[in-house]
Enzyme design. Sequence first.
Site, PDB file in Angstrom:
ATOM      1  N   HIS A 100      33.594  41.317 -23.072  1.00 25.66           N
ATOM      2  CA  HIS A 100      34.596  40.810 -24.017  1.00 25.66           C
ATOM      3  C   HIS A 100      34.026  39.644 -24.807  1.00 25.66           C
ATOM      4  CE1 HIS A 100      35.076  38.922 -20.053  1.00 25.66           C
ATOM      5  NE2 HIS A 100      35.355  37.805 -20.708  1.00 25.66           N
ATOM      6  N   HIS A 102      35.134  36.263 -26.623  1.00 24.15           N
ATOM      7  CA  HIS A 102      36.205  35.275 -26.800  1.00 24.15           C
ATOM      8  C   HIS A 102      36.151  34.793 -28.250  1.00 24.15           C
ATOM      9  CE1 HIS A 102      36.846  34.177 -22.415  1.00 24.15           C
ATOM     10  NE2 HIS A 102      35.633  34.701 -22.329  1.00 24.15           N
TER      11      HIS A 102
HETATM   12  P1  5GP Z   1      35.220  35.414 -18.681  1.00 19.55           P
HETATM   13  O1  5GP Z   1      35.252  34.185 -17.836  1.00 19.55           O
HETATM   14  O2  5GP Z   1      34.969  36.667 -17.888  1.00 19.55           O
HETATM   15  O3  5GP Z   1      34.336  35.305 -19.902  1.00 19.55           O
HETATM   16  O4  5GP Z   1      36.659  35.510 -19.327  1.00 19.55           O
HETATM   17  C1  5GP Z   1      37.709  36.207 -18.742  1.00 19.55           C
HETATM   18  C2  5GP Z   1      38.949  35.773 -19.479  1.00 19.55           C
HETATM   19  O5  5GP Z   1      39.961  36.721 -19.218  1.00 19.55           O
HETATM   20  C3  5GP Z   1      39.470  34.403 -19.033  1.00 19.55           C
HETATM   21  O6  5GP Z   1      39.492  33.526 -20.149  1.00 19.55           O
HETATM   22  C4  5GP Z   1      40.864  34.706 -18.491  1.00 19.55           C
HETATM   23  O7  5GP Z   1      41.804  33.722 -18.840  1.00 19.55           O
HETATM   24  C5  5GP Z   1      41.194  36.047 -19.121  1.00 19.55           C
HETATM   25  N1  5GP Z   1      42.037  36.897 -18.294  1.00 19.55           N
HETATM   26  C6  5GP Z   1      41.878  37.194 -16.982  1.00 19.55           C
HETATM   27  N2  5GP Z   1      42.851  38.020 -16.552  1.00 19.55           N
HETATM   28  C7  5GP Z   1      43.633  38.264 -17.638  1.00 19.55           C
HETATM   29  C8  5GP Z   1      44.809  39.064 -17.832  1.00 19.55           C
HETATM   30  O8  5GP Z   1      45.326  39.722 -16.922  1.00 19.55           O
HETATM   31  N3  5GP Z   1      45.348  39.055 -19.081  1.00 19.55           N
HETATM   32  C9  5GP Z   1      44.797  38.354 -20.113  1.00 19.55           C
HETATM   33  N4  5GP Z   1      45.401  38.419 -21.301  1.00 19.55           N
HETATM   34  N5  5GP Z   1      43.695  37.591 -19.972  1.00 19.55           N
HETATM   35  C10 5GP Z   1      43.116  37.554 -18.745  1.00 19.55           C
END
Ligand code: 5GP
Length: 113
Positions: A100, A102
């Site tokens: 993903h 951001h």
């Molecule tokens: P990472 O740390 O893997 O780059 O980012 C994962 C992101 O996914 C985090 O910013 C977290 O807040 C978001 N996230 C995790 N679970 C969910 C969810 O169930 N719904 C949404 N909308 N965001 C999520």
Amino acid sequence: MSDNCIFCKIVRDEIPSNKVHEDEDFFVFHDIRPIARVHYLVIPKRHVESLAHFDAADSDLVGRMMLLGARLAPQQGLSDGFRTMINTGKGGGQEVFHVHAHIFGGGEVLPKV
Ligand code: 5GP
Ligand code: ZN
């Protein structure tokens, strides 16, 4: 598709999300724990674990993922600019292992990195 991936579940609407955009290849939704006034995630619908798991044949998909994130910014209130971040692997702080991008900004000026 991966059965127990939370982002695949969001794509399948098995977990609710605040959707920004959906098309054949991508799903875009607001982050549940925003770190800026506006914070959304751009994901390919296809389950790919991380940026490091794409191969050369995916170049077009990766490019379109980034362009989509940018194209949606003005309508999300980020006409002034935004930051793009992709965490890759545990060492890169990745928590959800479905790639993903951001996109976030708005409010206070972001610290320099
Ligand atoms: P990472 O740390 O893997 O780059 O980012 C994962 C992101 O996914 C985090 O910013 C977290 O807040 C978001 N996230 C995790 N679970 C969910 C969810 O169930 N719904 C949404 N909308 N965001 C999520
Ligand atoms: Zn997935």
